[in-house]
Motif scaffolding. Structure first.
Motif, PDB file in Angstrom:
ATOM      1  N   LYS C  23      47.409  42.991  40.888  1.00 45.51           N
ATOM      2  CA  LYS C  23      48.749  43.702  40.092  1.00 45.51           C
ATOM      3  C   LYS C  23      49.471  43.226  39.370  1.00 45.51           C
ATOM      4  O   LYS C  23      50.077  43.959  38.268  1.00 45.51           O
ATOM      5  CB  LYS C  23      49.339  43.618  41.736  1.00 45.51           C
ATOM      6  CG  LYS C  23      48.783  44.603  42.748  1.00 45.51           C
ATOM      7  CD  LYS C  23      49.569  45.621  43.569  1.00 45.51           C
ATOM      8  CE  LYS C  23      48.850  46.134  43.938  1.00 45.51           C
ATOM      9  NZ  LYS C  23      48.809  46.407  45.641  1.00 45.51           N
ATOM     10  N   ALA C  38      48.447  47.506  40.310  1.00 45.33           N
ATOM     11  CA  ALA C  38      49.739  47.871  40.520  1.00 45.33           C
ATOM     12  C   ALA C  38      49.846  49.285  40.553  1.00 45.33           C
ATOM     13  O   ALA C  38      49.163  49.950  39.245  1.00 45.33           O
ATOM     14  CB  ALA C  38      50.411  46.950  39.704  1.00 45.33           C
ATOM     15  N   MET C  44      53.790  46.562  38.199  1.00 47.18           N
ATOM     16  CA  MET C  44      52.762  44.970  37.759  1.00 47.18           C
ATOM     17  C   MET C  44      53.819  44.453  37.016  1.00 47.18           C
ATOM     18  O   MET C  44      53.583  42.590  37.665  1.00 47.18           O
ATOM     19  CB  MET C  44      52.203  46.002  36.601  1.00 47.18           C
ATOM     20  CG  MET C  44      51.744  44.852  35.810  1.00 47.18           C
ATOM     21  SD  MET C  44      51.358  44.578  33.539  1.00 47.18           S
ATOM     22  CE  MET C  44      50.307  46.293  33.738  1.00 47.18           C
TER      23      MET C  44
END
Lengths: 479, 306, 454
Positions: C23, C38, C44
């Protein structure tokens, strides 16, 4: 995928008869996920015969049973039978081609050679074959140069000029080592008509059984070398040189970079490398003198000489390895129609091909009519370049025109043969068959370039039936 | 920089080397630069049509294999001869270290047409002209099609039903067209190949099932489709991912009793179908031959002996 | 080890280290296709924040694929120099990033630290770096390798000559090779991607390359990029090869899909060292590319940057002469557009260099991506600034066989002249001798392939 075909070359020349077997390696160049594209990848000579004296019955007749015996013995020595051979060419070169029983000799041999295709050669094709056998074409391609190969045999000198690998000019001269023959005492035992004219120019007379002095022999050989030098443009050509040509002289509208020599006389030129011929009359002819005269001639002073890869075997290697090409890999054929031999070619000119398809019927018809007047009754192969990547409708129109024009002229059982350059033969063959129905035998091949006046041989399929071997017999270049 | 004189000599060179092989009216595309040049000079000298009415040469029509832009090349003839053996962009010369404008624009043109081939949908006009039904994969649009290969192989339920309504079950041969990664390839080649294929099949006495078009379709869709209508042989004509030189390239995938349980190696592929590769009609005739072998051997892919 | 953070008041928590790594990645369509990305930009950044607080030890102890399960993990872990690792294991990734960018970190010290790293640490720090960070840090690192010539010196920029042909036609390959040489391309290697993966065909091309190399006395190396086993058979049958090539992946399963494992690569290396035509000691050539593991379903739920870093860890074991990522080759389902390709190119180059590899980049794109030649020229300029070891050189960047575009013959001299870079030294001398280069610029004969004819 690799496949090999075996090709035989038989050269019956003025002085020698030879045979080679070559292997042509075919390979599918396309990736596995493409339509096959089979090409000749490599050519190798796998057997070379002895160099035999050409057996003669008389000065004008070949001893065909004796030739057959030579060929049979060499087949045996090579461990080959006619069934092993897929294709090949027999050529009767030099003066012999003008001898009375050439066609009988070919007939005698064709039985022996199974189904392979047999070719007689004209002077242009002989020159090309010898030049290719000598590797002059390959050399010109490698060096990006103009290479002239002189194949000097017993009866003729065949010259082929290659530029970047393609032949651009040929000519044939009545000059050779065996146009005069001597007995062991140095007396003339035979002389050709043309060499007599040459001698006359030198103030010599070549009377039967009269002796010739060494100087006279040298003089004659030097005169021959001078003529060849003139043909190559080392000095202006004289009337005599024109007389000594079988058809025409080189056009010389190009600059020659390299010269190579092949043929039996070439063996006599390179005396540093081979045993010098202490007895110049060892072969009972003018060959050794001619070789020496050429080595000293203006040719070597004007041009760079390169060694030919084959000398005395150039023609036979050319016949064995370089006469056969193969068709495209998507073609149509009725197996039972093959092989086909000596099919005359009816070729569309560029102008005719540019006509709309609906006018093709009439154009083909006109050509066929004209052809029937000139030639025998045989229905020719129809040849054209064909459109590049045509649509489905175009193919149907072309097929329709061909059938309407040629159909009525074809006896039942006679195959319809169409030869094109661009990749469309399978679709066209299928379209032709759709019109004629299944009974008509159709052979439709592509990737073959022919000219009006050529003859064509089409062999039985090779490489899993994907391609057919083809020999195009060019009688004259389209200069 | 190269002078105008040099450019002229290049063009002269090119024309000189090529004129023996020049063919017909349309074939002489390499003549174009000279024509343009004479046209402009003529226009400025005489009272030719005003400039706005004339048009420039079609850059994309120039056969790159036959064009050599290297001034005073050591061996231009051999250069061109070797160039004939490859579609690579060779002999294009340079200004400083960069390519000439002509080459740069040609590259951009070829890329533009390749991208259009991918990002444009097969047109409704084309589909109407060939008169076939369209079904659509699980992809909603081109963007989803490009980023979700998993969806391009599946059919939503209603589309499956539509398919079953168009195509009877258990046919010998089912042919369909999918856009794949080049709509241009499909519009240019699919019908020529299809018609040649059908002509070949009819010659063998085979009448194929009705043709249809799958929008946003990937190759494995043939397994899903075959499971729904169970033909013996499924033939898919699909646009390939375009290269610069081959925006029109189409592939043909074939499988005997295709299903999602079969490995990919069950498929027989013929790629590179376009005018610069295997011409469409020739491919169609060839495919007919392959289908015949599949029926005879009851196999496809690695198990098929061609 | 904390896997949770708040950002703008929202709590983000992550399953495990792999989840954080995935992510924290810059946006990549391949991670989205794999369902690992993400779900928002803020998620993120939250992942980056969590990642920056993990220590190098956390990443060592949580390899992307378990040690017992995967040969690539074992090769990476077993190569770690434990002494060096012990000195850095408590660094957080934030600290590691700052150290790499600091003036203390020079080529030598980075080279030393590199020996204490695993691929997961390298991937981790990469995810914290901006594009300029990646260029700046990579530029510090010089990695040399020697086959017949030495590649990687600072101030040099190499090019692989890639004369691909749609049917492996010898004349077509030859003319492309000649022209590339005339533009100063081919110092890294003359290497063909063959259409035909047969031993005969590979041997034929190798012999042609060898003949060209010997006839014109070119100081370089040759290679035909068939499958490793095909090349090995060709070498065993006497074909000349300076390098053996193979595409590799970041997991054992991915390598298996390519038909290889560590033992095979060791055998290949051993074979060229004994029977190859090169001097060595670096005799292998690897290619990689983000997304290849996912495409063979061998990614083990790990993001594509981390898997890519693991390729380099695997490669390092075999002391290659060349390694390059083929960064935009795999398609929009992995790298969607120019932005993603640019980022991936910078990441891969930096990760390769930090691993200690002579890292090059095939800066390229396919026609179904939202990218064009301008984007690839941009990337090539960025990477040249970053000290990239080599690029590909193809006639005007158009690969007619692989159907993609990348850097072209003209880009070699353009980038070198622009940034004052040189070809490999011996090769430059050869170019000058041939008239292809003069005073660091294209020479009189540059661009005329027919110089070689006659």
């Amino acid at each position: 995928m690799e496949d090999t075909i075996v090709s035989v070359g038989i050269d019956i020349g003025t002085s020698t008869t030879q045979l080679v077997f070559s292997r042509l390696i075919l390979k599918n160049m396309a990736s596995l996920v493409s339509v096959p594209q089979i090409k000749i990848m490599a050519k190798e000579v796998i057997f070379t015969s002895e160099v035999h004296q050409t057996p003669l019955l008389s000065a004008t007749e070949i001893d065909s049973p004796a030739v057959r015996a030579i060929v049979e013995a060499e087949y045996k020595r090579a461990g080959m039978t006619p069934e092993h051979v897929d294709t090949g060419a027999v050529i009767i070169t030099g003066e012999t081609a003008r001898k009375s029983n050439a066609s009988e000799v070919l007939k005698t041999l064709s039985g022996l050679a199974g189904e392979f295709v047999v070719a007689t050669a004209g002077p242009a094709l002989e020159s090309i074959i010898a030049g290719k056998g000598a590797h002059a074409d390959a050399l010109s391609r490698e060096r990006g140069a103009v290479v002239a190969n002189l194949d000097i045999g017993g009866g003729t000198t065949n010259i082929a000029v290659f530029k970047n690998g393609e032949v651009i000019d040929t000519c044939c001269m009545d000059i050779g080592g065996r146009l005069v023959k001597f007995n062991e005492k140095g007396c003339v035992s035979y002389s050709s008509h043309k060499v007599g004219q040459l001698a006359q120019h030198l103030g010599l007379s070549l009377s039967q059984m009269q002796p010739l002095s060494t100087q006279q022999m040298q003089g004659l050989a030097e005169a021959m070398a001078t003529i060849l030098a003139q043909v190559l443009g080392c000095e202006p050509a004289t009337e005599l040189t024109r007389i000594m040509a079988t058809d025409r002289l080189l056009s010389l509208d190009y600059a020659i970079d390299y010269i190579s020599f092949s043929g039996g006389v070439a063996e006599c030129m390179n005396q540093e490398n081979s045993t010098p011929y202490e007895n110049p009359l060892i072969f009972g002819d003018l060959g050794v003198y001619l070789g020496r005269a050429l080595a000293q001639s203006a040719i070597g002073k004007r041009y760079q000489i390169v060694e030919a890869e084959q000398t005395i075997r150039a023609t036979v290697v050319g016949a064995g390895s370089h006469t056969t090409s193969i068709s495209g890999s998507t073609i149509s054929y009725a197996s039972q129609a093959l092989p086909l031999q000596n099919l005359p070619v009816l070729k569309f000119s560029a102008e005719e091909e540019a006509l709309p398809y609906w006018d093709w019927e009439q154009a083909i018809g006109k050509k066929l009519h004209w052809f029937a007047l000139e030639e025998e009754q045989q229905v020719p192969a129809l040849a054209f370049r064909g459109p590049k990547a045509p649509g489905f409708d175009a193919i149907q129109e072309i097929a329709g025109a061909i059938i309407r024009a040629m159909g009525p002229r074809l006896e039942p059982g006679v195959p319809l043969v169409v030869v094109v350059e661009n990749d469309l033969a399978k679709a066209l063959g299928q379209a032709l068959q759709a019109i004629t129905g299944p009974t008509r035998l159709i052979v439709c091949i592509d990737a073959i370039a022919v000219n009006q006046g050529d003859y064509i041989d089409i062999g039985t399929p090779v490489a899993h039936g994907n391609v057919v071997p083809v020999i195009v017999k060019t009688l004259a270049l389209g200069y | 920089m190269i002078s105008e004189q040099q450019i002229k000599s290049i063009i002269d060179e090119v024309i000189k080397t090529l004129s023996p092989g020049a063919e017909g009216v349309g074939g002489g595309s390499h003549m174009a630069p000279a024509e343009t040049m004479t046209a402009t000079t003529a226009a400025s000298q005489n009272n030719q049509p005003p400039e706005e009415e004339s048009f420039l040469e079609d850059l994309a029509a120039v056969d790159l294999r036959k064009e050599l832009l290297v001034p005073g090349a050591n061996n231009p003839e051999m250069y061109l001869k070797l160039k004939e053996t490859t579609p690579a962009r060779l002999g294009i010369w340079h200004c400083g270290p960069r390519p000439l404008t002509r080459s740069l624009l040609r590259f951009r043109a070829d890329h533009a047409v390749a991208q259009d081939a991918v990002f444009t949908d097969v047109s409704d006009e084309f589909l109407a002209s060939i008169g076939v039904e369209t079904i659509q994969s699980c992809c909603r649009d081109k963007d989803e099609f490009l980023t979700r290969p998993d969806l391009g192989r599946k059919l939503p339920e209603d589309q499956g039903k539509k398919l079953q309504a168009i195509c009877p079950e258990n046919a010998t041969v089912q042919i369909y067209i999918a856009d794949g990664l080049s709509s241009t390839a499909v519009e240019t080649n699919a019908m020529d190949t299809y018609r040649a294929l059908v002509q070949g099949l009819k010659g063998m006495g085979i009448e194929p099932n009705p043709l249809f078009f799958l929008r946003y379709g990937r190759v494995p869709s043939m397994d899903v489709i075959s499971e729904l209508i169970t033909p013996k042989i499924t033939v898919l004509l699909i646009g390939e991912r375009p290269g610069l030189a081959t925006g029109e390239s189409m592939s043909c995938y074939m499988a005997y009793e295709s299903s999602t349980a079969q490995p990919e190696s069950n498929r027989t592929v013929i790629s590179n179908i376009h005018k610069g590769g295997t011409p469409a009609v020739e491919a169609g005739a060839h495919i007919a031959g392959v289908v015949k072998k599949m029926l005879e051997q009851k196999a496809s892919g690695l198990n098929l002996k061609l | 080890m904390r896997l949770k953070t708040k950002l703008f008041g929202t709590l983000y928590s992550f399953k495990d280290v792999n989840d954080v790594l995935a992510k924290a990645n810059e946006e990549k369509s391949g991670d989205q296709l794999a369902g690992l990305a993400a779900s928002s930009l803020t998620e993120m950044i939250a992942a980056k924040e969590v990642l920056s607080n993990l220590t190098l030890a956390d990443l060592r102890n949580h390899p992307a694929v378990p040690y017992e399960q995967d040969e690539v993990t074992r090769i990476i872990q077993d190569q770690v120099n434990e002494k060096i690792y012990a000195g850095i294991k408590n660094w957080t990734l934030a600290e590691f990033r700052e150290w790499l960018l600091s003036d203390q970190a020079d080529c030598r010290s980075i080279g030393r630290v590199s020996r204490g790293l695993t691929s997961e640490m390298i991937a981790g720090v990469t995810k914290l770096m901006s594009n300029l960070d990646l260029v700046y840090a990579a530029n510090k690192i010089e990695v040399l390798a020697h086959c017949n010539t030495t590649i990687g010196h600072k101030g040099t920029l190499g090019f692989r000559l890639q004369p691909n042909h749609t049917t492996d036609d010898p004349d077509g390959i030859r003319i492309s090779t000649f022209e590339g040489l005339s533009y100063g391309v081919g110092d890294a290697v003359i290497g063909l991607n063959p259409v035909n993966d047969s031993v005969d065909s590979v041997a034929t091309v190798l012999r042609m390359f060898q003949e060209i190399k010997e006839t014109y006395e070119i100081p370089t190396q040759i290679c035909v990029l068939a499958h490793v086993t095909t090349q090995m058979d060709a070498v065993r049958q006497g074909a000349p090869a300076d390098l053996i090539f193979q595409s590799i992946a970041g997991s054992e399963k991915g390598n298996k899909a390519f038909g290889l494992d560590g033992a095979l690569m060791a055998e290949a290396r051993d074979l060229v060292l004994r029977e190859g035509t090169s001097t060595g000691p670096n005799v292998l050539y690897f290619e990689t590319g983000q997304g290849s593991e996912l495409s063979s379903d061998a990614h083990h739920g790990v993001d594509q940057v981390t898997m890519e870093a693991r390729c380099y860890g695997f490669a390092k074991k075999f002391q290659p002469f060349l390694v390059n990522t083929v960064v935009g080759f795999i398609g929009p389902e992995y790298l969607y557009d120019a932005k993603q390709v640019t980022r991936a190119g910078l990441e891969d180059h930096f990760m390769g260099k930090l691993t200690g590899l002579p890292m090059g980049v095939d800066a390229c794109y396919t026609n179904h991506m939202k990218t064009d030649q301008n984007d690839i020229e941009n990337l090539a300029m960025l990477l040249s600034t970053a000290g990239c070891t080599y690029f590909m050189g193809i006639p005007q960047g158009d690969d007619i066989m692989l159907n993609y575009q990348c850097t072209g013959y003209h880009d070699a001299s353009s980038l070198r002249q622009l940034l004052g870079l040189h070809p490999v030294r011996e090769f430059e001398q050869w170019l000058e001798k041939m008239g292809f280069m003069e005073n660091g610029r294209l020479g009189q004969l540059a661009g005329d392939a027919s110089t070689f004819i006659r």
